[in-house]
Scaffold this motif. Structure first.
Motif, PDB file in Angstrom:
ATOM      1  N   ALA A  71       2.516   7.709  11.954  1.00 36.96           N
ATOM      2  CA  ALA A  71       1.786   6.476  12.264  1.00 36.96           C
ATOM      3  C   ALA A  71       2.235   5.889  13.596  1.00 36.96           C
ATOM      4  O   ALA A  71       3.404   5.962  13.969  1.00 36.96           O
ATOM      5  CB  ALA A  71       2.000   5.459  11.144  1.00 36.96           C
ATOM      6  N   GLY A  72       1.279   5.318  14.281  1.00 41.29           N
ATOM      7  CA  GLY A  72       1.564   4.632  15.539  1.00 41.29           C
ATOM      8  C   GLY A  72       1.645   3.142  15.279  1.00 41.29           C
ATOM      9  O   GLY A  72       2.302   2.706  14.348  1.00 41.29           O
ATOM     10  N   GLY A  73       0.944   2.373  16.075  1.00 43.66           N
ATOM     11  CA  GLY A  73       0.946   0.928  15.867  1.00 43.66           C
ATOM     12  C   GLY A  73       1.249   0.191  17.143  1.00 43.66           C
ATOM     13  O   GLY A  73       1.355   0.783  18.223  1.00 43.66           O
ATOM     14  N   LEU A 131       6.525  17.839   0.550  1.00 40.60           N
ATOM     15  CA  LEU A 131       6.530  16.412   0.225  1.00 40.60           C
ATOM     16  C   LEU A 131       7.872  15.806   0.625  1.00 40.60           C
ATOM     17  O   LEU A 131       8.935  16.360   0.322  1.00 40.60           O
ATOM     18  CB  LEU A 131       6.258  16.191  -1.266  1.00 40.60           C
ATOM     19  CG  LEU A 131       4.937  16.768  -1.803  1.00 40.60           C
ATOM     20  CD1 LEU A 131       4.603  16.145  -3.153  1.00 40.60           C
ATOM     21  CD2 LEU A 131       3.776  16.569  -0.853  1.00 40.60           C
ATOM     22  N   ILE A 132       7.794  14.677   1.294  1.00 37.68           N
ATOM     23  CA  ILE A 132       8.995  14.008   1.813  1.00 37.68           C
ATOM     24  C   ILE A 132       9.612  13.182   0.691  1.00 37.68           C
ATOM     25  O   ILE A 132       8.938  12.327   0.095  1.00 37.68           O
ATOM     26  CB  ILE A 132       8.612  13.084   2.988  1.00 37.68           C
ATOM     27  CG1 ILE A 132       8.029  13.917   4.134  1.00 37.68           C
ATOM     28  CG2 ILE A 132       9.806  12.256   3.451  1.00 37.68           C
ATOM     29  CD1 ILE A 132       7.161  13.114   5.085  1.00 37.68           C
ATOM     30  N   THR A 133      10.887  13.431   0.406  1.00 39.75           N
ATOM     31  CA  THR A 133      11.534  12.690  -0.682  1.00 39.75           C
ATOM     32  C   THR A 133      12.679  11.807  -0.174  1.00 39.75           C
ATOM     33  O   THR A 133      13.231  11.020  -0.939  1.00 39.75           O
ATOM     34  CB  THR A 133      12.063  13.659  -1.757  1.00 39.75           C
ATOM     35  OG1 THR A 133      12.787  14.703  -1.114  1.00 39.75           O
ATOM     36  CG2 THR A 133      10.917  14.252  -2.558  1.00 39.75           C
ATOM     37  N   SER A 174       2.401  15.980   9.075  1.00 43.63           N
ATOM     38  CA  SER A 174       1.731  17.101   8.400  1.00 43.63           C
ATOM     39  C   SER A 174       1.004  16.655   7.131  1.00 43.63           C
ATOM     40  O   SER A 174       0.446  17.482   6.404  1.00 43.63           O
ATOM     41  CB  SER A 174       2.726  18.223   8.095  1.00 43.63           C
ATOM     42  OG  SER A 174       3.692  17.788   7.167  1.00 43.63           O
ATOM     43  N   GLU A 175       0.991  15.354   6.849  1.00 45.60           N
ATOM     44  CA  GLU A 175       0.161  14.765   5.784  1.00 45.60           C
ATOM     45  C   GLU A 175       0.317  15.447   4.431  1.00 45.60           C
ATOM     46  O   GLU A 175      -0.657  15.630   3.699  1.00 45.60           O
ATOM     47  CB  GLU A 175      -1.319  14.775   6.205  1.00 45.60           C
ATOM     48  CG  GLU A 175      -1.560  14.001   7.483  1.00 45.60           C
ATOM     49  CD  GLU A 175      -2.678  12.984   7.372  1.00 45.60           C
ATOM     50  OE1 GLU A 175      -3.157  12.724   6.260  1.00 45.60           O
ATOM     51  OE2 GLU A 175      -3.046  12.430   8.420  1.00 45.60           O
ATOM     52  N   GLY A 176       1.512  15.880   4.113  1.00 47.33           N
ATOM     53  CA  GLY A 176       1.744  16.454   2.787  1.00 47.33           C
ATOM     54  C   GLY A 176       1.236  17.871   2.631  1.00 47.33           C
ATOM     55  O   GLY A 176       1.253  18.413   1.526  1.00 47.33           O
ATOM     56  N   MET A 189      -0.056  -1.287  11.875  1.00 48.97           N
ATOM     57  CA  MET A 189      -0.654  -2.578  11.511  1.00 48.97           C
ATOM     58  C   MET A 189      -0.722  -2.755   9.992  1.00 48.97           C
ATOM     59  O   MET A 189      -1.007  -3.836   9.501  1.00 48.97           O
ATOM     60  CB  MET A 189      -2.051  -2.702  12.115  1.00 48.97           C
ATOM     61  CG  MET A 189      -2.039  -2.864  13.601  1.00 48.97           C
ATOM     62  SD  MET A 189      -1.370  -4.467  14.062  1.00 48.97           S
ATOM     63  CE  MET A 189      -0.755  -4.101  15.668  1.00 48.97           C
ATOM     64  N   SER A 190      -0.474  -1.678   9.266  1.00 46.18           N
ATOM     65  CA  SER A 190      -0.437  -1.752   7.801  1.00 46.18           C
ATOM     66  C   SER A 190       0.992  -1.979   7.313  1.00 46.18           C
ATOM     67  O   SER A 190       1.315  -1.700   6.168  1.00 46.18           O
ATOM     68  CB  SER A 190      -0.961  -0.444   7.221  1.00 46.18           C
ATOM     69  OG  SER A 190      -0.245   0.643   7.791  1.00 46.18           O
ATOM     70  N   VAL A 191       1.850  -2.495   8.187  1.00 46.30           N
ATOM     71  CA  VAL A 191       3.292  -2.592   7.925  1.00 46.30           C
ATOM     72  C   VAL A 191       3.622  -3.313   6.615  1.00 46.30           C
ATOM     73  O   VAL A 191       4.625  -3.030   5.969  1.00 46.30           O
ATOM     74  CB  VAL A 191       3.972  -3.271   9.145  1.00 46.30           C
ATOM     75  CG1 VAL A 191       3.533  -4.709   9.289  1.00 46.30           C
ATOM     76  CG2 VAL A 191       5.466  -3.165   9.119  1.00 46.30           C
ATOM     77  N   THR A 224      -1.802  16.475  -4.386  1.00 45.43           N
ATOM     78  CA  THR A 224      -1.991  15.554  -3.259  1.00 45.43           C
ATOM     79  C   THR A 224      -0.892  14.499  -3.312  1.00 45.43           C
ATOM     80  O   THR A 224      -0.701  13.859  -4.345  1.00 45.43           O
ATOM     81  CB  THR A 224      -3.364  14.843  -3.351  1.00 45.43           C
ATOM     82  OG1 THR A 224      -4.383  15.834  -3.476  1.00 45.43           O
ATOM     83  CG2 THR A 224      -3.634  13.998  -2.110  1.00 45.43           C
ATOM     84  N   ALA A 225      -0.180  14.338  -2.187  1.00 45.14           N
ATOM     85  CA  ALA A 225       0.858  13.299  -2.128  1.00 45.14           C
ATOM     86  C   ALA A 225       0.206  11.955  -1.869  1.00 45.14           C
ATOM     87  O   ALA A 225      -0.831  11.866  -1.206  1.00 45.14           O
ATOM     88  CB  ALA A 225       1.845  13.616  -1.009  1.00 45.14           C
ATOM     89  N   ARG A 226       0.843  10.905  -2.388  1.00 48.00           N
ATOM     90  CA  ARG A 226       0.300   9.564  -2.171  1.00 48.00           C
ATOM     91  C   ARG A 226       1.417   8.566  -1.907  1.00 48.00           C
ATOM     92  O   ARG A 226       2.392   8.490  -2.653  1.00 48.00           O
ATOM     93  CB  ARG A 226      -0.481   9.114  -3.400  1.00 48.00           C
ATOM     94  CG  ARG A 226      -1.160   7.768  -3.199  1.00 48.00           C
ATOM     95  CD  ARG A 226      -1.959   7.355  -4.415  1.00 48.00           C
ATOM     96  NE  ARG A 226      -2.632   6.102  -4.154  1.00 48.00           N
ATOM     97  CZ  ARG A 226      -3.823   5.982  -3.598  1.00 48.00           C
ATOM     98  NH1 ARG A 226      -4.489   7.054  -3.247  1.00 48.00           N
ATOM     99  NH2 ARG A 226      -4.356   4.801  -3.380  1.00 48.00           N
ATOM    100  N   GLY A 227       1.251   7.815  -0.812  1.00 44.98           N
ATOM    101  CA  GLY A 227       2.136   6.690  -0.552  1.00 44.98           C
ATOM    102  C   GLY A 227       1.470   5.436  -1.080  1.00 44.98           C
ATOM    103  O   GLY A 227       1.161   5.319  -2.270  1.00 44.98           O
ATOM    104  N   ALA A 228       1.195   4.489  -0.163  1.00 40.36           N
ATOM    105  CA  ALA A 228       0.564   3.235  -0.586  1.00 40.36           C
ATOM    106  C   ALA A 228      -0.959   3.336  -0.603  1.00 40.36           C
ATOM    107  O   ALA A 228      -1.635   2.383  -0.980  1.00 40.36           O
ATOM    108  CB  ALA A 228       0.993   2.114   0.349  1.00 40.36           C
ATOM    109  N   GLY A 229      -1.497   4.459  -0.131  1.00 33.35           N
ATOM    110  CA  GLY A 229      -2.955   4.610  -0.106  1.00 33.35           C
ATOM    111  C   GLY A 229      -3.621   3.762   0.963  1.00 33.35           C
ATOM    112  O   GLY A 229      -4.791   3.412   0.844  1.00 33.35           O
ATOM    113  N   SER A 230      -2.890   3.462   2.037  1.00 31.61           N
ATOM    114  CA  SER A 230      -3.483   2.648   3.110  1.00 31.61           C
ATOM    115  C   SER A 230      -4.020   3.509   4.246  1.00 31.61           C
ATOM    116  O   SER A 230      -4.488   2.980   5.253  1.00 31.61           O
ATOM    117  CB  SER A 230      -2.455   1.654   3.660  1.00 31.61           C
ATOM    118  OG  SER A 230      -1.478   2.334   4.423  1.00 31.61           O
ATOM    119  N   GLY A 231      -3.946   4.819   4.107  1.00 32.04           N
ATOM    120  CA  GLY A 231      -4.407   5.717   5.166  1.00 32.04           C
ATOM    121  C   GLY A 231      -5.895   5.547   5.434  1.00 32.04           C
ATOM    122  O   GLY A 231      -6.669   5.180   4.546  1.00 32.04           O
ATOM    123  N   LEU A 232      -6.286   5.826   6.667  1.00 35.79           N
ATOM    124  CA  LEU A 232      -7.677   5.630   7.081  1.00 35.79           C
ATOM    125  C   LEU A 232      -8.426   6.949   7.183  1.00 35.79           C
ATOM    126  O   LEU A 232      -9.590   6.974   7.552  1.00 35.79           O
ATOM    127  CB  LEU A 232      -7.708   4.921   8.444  1.00 35.79           C
ATOM    128  CG  LEU A 232      -7.039   3.546   8.486  1.00 35.79           C
ATOM    129  CD1 LEU A 232      -6.963   3.024   9.917  1.00 35.79           C
ATOM    130  CD2 LEU A 232      -7.800   2.567   7.608  1.00 35.79           C
TER     131      LEU A 232
END
Ligand SMILES: Cc1cc2nc3c(=O)[nH]c(=O)nc-3n(C[C@H](O)[C@H](O)[C@H](O)COP(=O)(O)OP(=O)(O)OC[C@H]3O[C@@H](n4cnc5c(N)ncnc54)[C@H](O)[C@@H]3O)c2cc1C
Length: 376
Positions: free
Chosen positions: A157-159, A213-215, A207-209, A142-144, A76-84
């Motif tokens: 992400a939108g925003g 995985l985006i590097t 595609s959410e990982g 909004m999680s910028v 499982t890929a993980r960025g900042a973990g702010s996904g909803l």
């Protein structure tokens, strides 16, 4: 739950440590693993990973993925973990690949107007850095302040600025992606037009990982827009607020850079949470936040006045104008903190988006009100 994945063994961990170094692998340490088992989807959604790895290069990611693929270990890929939406939660255990150590802005190319970044760059850090060059990165969830660029791309992400600038996909010109096999793909690049063949680049965005995985990402920059004014517009009804939107847009000399709707409940709680209060909050049932850009400070009044007048003609109770950073931040902090404010009252609040055509918002809000009465 039964599944066809394998658990991580001590041999696997030894392999990850050989690839990435001891310091970049967390194993058998529940306290340090736990933060990688949740995101902002709420409701106590969580699942512990068996291992967390923190690669620093695409090659490192490739070797880890190839190993996991051979051993059938879920990743499982993980960025900042702010996904909803729970996308970063390792439902099947296995390995979490955290991109927190791939956080460099590699290049700000002021000739081709692009930035080349690693996936762990915090979105707002990029916005600030390119602003130093008079440039603008238009992705603005909004999680910028916390989310990573890689996570933004993986979620498309939108925003707030989508109405004018589009969602994240509109700003991605190129990606480096590592496939499950460990193969490293280069998709797109520093070019504005790339229309031949199937768009694997576009397929990867959002595609959410699940596909790779985006590097690394090459992102479109534009000249920094001129000064902005934010109109905070209270309305007596949701219907009035929604009807005002096309009128305000059509009256404006250029597309507003943001149009946000807030209902009374969200506004009340976000005001209490942030300590920022606005006039007429008691009388209003719905609010619009409209951001207008101008080419210069002198032009600002002319730029926002038509939108404000259109709102008044559409039944607004008033139009409050924030034309300096302090006043604007007061409005946007209310909007950004909606979710946190509601979770302060009820931690199980689901923070997701549902999307309808704007003409359907009044019916949707009426339905939401019915539900909230029924399940109070
Ligand atoms: C307060 C708040 C406001 C928000 N506002 C908005 C908003 O306005 N608009 C909007 O669209 N969303 C919004 N979100 C959700 C938003 O999508 C995320 O905040 C953000 O885009 C996710 O980035 P992240 O780095 O936290 O990713 P994570 O949550 O860590 O991961 C999200 C998904 O991306 C995958 N992923 C992460 N990094 C990579 C990578 N390098 N390669 C491949 N896959 C990867 C993960 O596996 C997961 O599926 C908001 C969230 C919060 C908490």
């Amino acid at each position: 739950m039964t599944h066809r994945f394998q658990s991580v063994t001590h041999e696997d961990v030894a392999a990850f440590r050989a690839i990435l170094g001891e310091a970049n692998v967390i194993f058998a340490d529940p306290d340090r693993l736990a933060p990688y088992g949740t995101d902002e989807s709420g409701h106590g959604h969580a699942a512990s990973p068996e291992v967390v790895v923190k690669p620093q290069t695409a090659q490192g990611v490739g070797l880890v993925l190839a190993h996991c693929n051979r051993q059938r270990i879920p990743v499982t890929a993980r960025g900042a973990g702010s996904g909803l939406a729970g996308g970063a939660i390792p439902l099947f255990g296995g390995v979490v690949v955290s991109f927190e150590k791939m956080s460099s802005i590699l290049e700000i190319d002021t000739e081709n107007l692009v930035a080349v970044v690693e996936p762990g760059v915090v979105t707002n850090d990029l916005c600030r850095r390119v602003a130093e060059h008079g440039l603008f990165y238009a992705g603005y969830p909004m999680s910028v302040e916390s989310s990573f660029i890689g996570g933004n791309i993986a979620c498309n992400a939108g925003g707030a600025k989508v109405i004018k600038y589009g969602a994240t996909a509109a700003h991605v010109l190129g990606l480096e992606v590592v496939l499950a096999s460990g193969e490293i793909l280069q998709l797109g690049g520093k070019r504005r037009k790339d229309s031949s063949g199937y768009s694997l680049l576009r397929l990867m965005v959002g595609s959410e990982g699940t596909l790779g995985l985006i590097t690394q990402a090459t992102l479109r920059l534009i000249p920094q827009p001129g000064p902005t004014a934010d109109l905070l517009v209270p309305f007596a009804s949701t219907e009035d607020a929604v009807a005002a939107v096309p009128r305000a847009i059509m009256a404006s000399t250029s597309m507003p850079s943001a149009v946000e709707f807030m209902d009374k409940l969200s506004m009340d709680h976000a005001m209490a949470y942030t300590g920022n209060h606005i006039a007429l909050a008691d009388e209003a049932e719905a609010f619009l936040i409209i951001q207008i850009e101008a080419s210069s400070k002198d032009m600002l009044l002319d730029a926002y006045r038509p939108a404000g007048e259109a709102c008044m003609e559409a039944g607004a109770l008033d139009v409050f104008v924030a034309d300096n950073p302090w006043a604007s931040e007061k409005i946007w902090s209310i909007r950004r903190n909606c979710l946190e404010a509601l979770r302060g009252i009820d931690p199980t609040v689901e923070g997701g988006d549902f999307v309808v055509p704007s003409t359907k918002i009044p019916a949707m809000m009426a339905f939401v009100r019915e539900l909230s009465v029924a399940y109070r």
